[in-house]
Enzyme design. Structure first.
Site, PDB file in Angstrom:
ATOM      1  N   SER A  54     -29.574  -7.882 -10.426  1.00  0.00           N
ATOM      2  CA  SER A  54     -28.668  -8.213 -11.526  1.00  0.00           C
ATOM      3  C   SER A  54     -27.413  -8.787 -10.894  1.00  0.00           C
ATOM      4  O   SER A  54     -27.149  -8.564  -9.706  1.00  0.00           O
ATOM      5  CB  SER A  54     -28.309  -6.965 -12.331  1.00  0.00           C
TER       6      SER A  54
ATOM      7  N   TYR B 137     -25.452   2.118 -13.419  1.00  0.00           N
ATOM      8  CA  TYR B 137     -26.442   1.030 -13.401  1.00  0.00           C
ATOM      9  C   TYR B 137     -26.185   0.099 -12.218  1.00  0.00           C
ATOM     10  O   TYR B 137     -27.117  -0.280 -11.501  1.00  0.00           O
ATOM     11  CB  TYR B 137     -26.377   0.255 -14.715  1.00  0.00           C
TER      12      TYR B 137
END
Length: 286
Positions: free
Chosen positions: A138, A151
């Site tokens: 990501s 996360y």
């Protein structure tokens, strides 16, 4: 079990979004694709529409289920030569608000499952002196948005594993690629909301101004550049798999240019102040 051809690709998290589109593209290119995910009904529908796709149910948050899945991979007559580690999800909240139980489950899926599945696929690739591993990270594998440190930590770990593997496996002709998507129009956000719950209702009142300020700033930041479609990232995955010399890292999607660009330009202190300003937090005193 369906016949698995020599060019076998495994895509985790293949029931929707990026994983589904990647599986479709790989199948269209002639790969026999093992589409793995928790939601079997979606996988079976996907397999029914694409001749080269085989559905395989696995709950990557469950270590026992992972063990069974990895034994299945080890027993394939034609082993996996293309591995796309795409499965993952987010839970949000400042660190104090995220329970250790939630953090452990997140890491089971986002990191430990990726490691275990990769370990199951490496031996056959190593024997063939060929293969490619694509880890979907990501843009927050390089920094953290406010309220997403857990996360981001899981994706930082994916980046570290990828960097190490890339060096370790290069002598065997095995390529390791990292993909850094920005904001993508998938079910990812909905799942994150479900896994997180109502933060404003459960947090300490001290944090409410922080959440409200960061949320308003986030909505404004992404208002001028809506999330990209999952096809964009699926195309990057196919590009990497099809290339004889893929890049180490690919990045695409909404806001990757701004945030990854600034992260590359600024030192740690500079980026810290950039993020405070960007999310209207520099003047917030609680």
């Amino acid at each position: 079990m369906a016949n698995i051809a020599a060019d076998t690709a495994l895509v985790t998290g293949a029931s929707s979004g990026i994983g589904k589109q990647a599986a479709i593209r790989l199948a269209a290119k002639g790969f026999r694709v093992i589409a793995a995910a928790r939601r079997l009904d979606r996988l079976e529908e996907l397999a029914s529409r694409h001749e080269n796709i085989t559905a395989r149910q696995v709950d990557l948050s469950d270590p026992t289920d992972r063990d069974d899945f990895c034994r299945y991979l080890a027993g394939l007559p034609e082993p996996v030569g293309v591995l796309v580690n795409n499965a993952g999800y987010a839970t949000r909240g400042v660190l104090e608000d995220v329970s250790l139980e939630k953090i452990k489950r997140l890491f089971e899926v986002n990191l430990f499952a990726l490691i275990q599945v990769t370990q199951a696929c490496i031996p056959a690739m190593r024997k063939k002196r060929n293969g490619i591993i694509v880890n979907v990270s990501s843009m927050v594998g390089r920094f953290s948005f406010p309220g997403s440190s857990v996360y981001a930590a899981s994706k930082y770990a994916v980046e570290g594993i990828s960097d190490g593997l890339r060096i370790e496996l290069a002598p065997f002709g095995i390529r390791v690629v990292t993909i850094r998507p920005g904001a993508i129009a998938t079910e990812f956000g909905q799942v994150a909301e479900q896994m997180t719950g109502d933060l404003l209702a459960t947090t300490d009142p001290d944090y409410r101004p922080f959440y409200q300020t960061a949320k308003a700033a986030t909505e404004k930041i992404f208002a001028d550049e809506p999330p990209s479609q999952p096809d964009l990232i699926a195309d990057l995955i196919l590009q990497a798999v099809s290339s004889k010399q893929p890049k180490a890292v690919y990045a695409a999607g909404s806001k990757t240019g701004e945030f990854l660009g600034r992260r590359a330009e600024l030192d740690d202190e500079g980026f810290f102040h950039f993020m405070l300003e960007r999310f209207n937090l520099s003047e917030l005193k609680i």
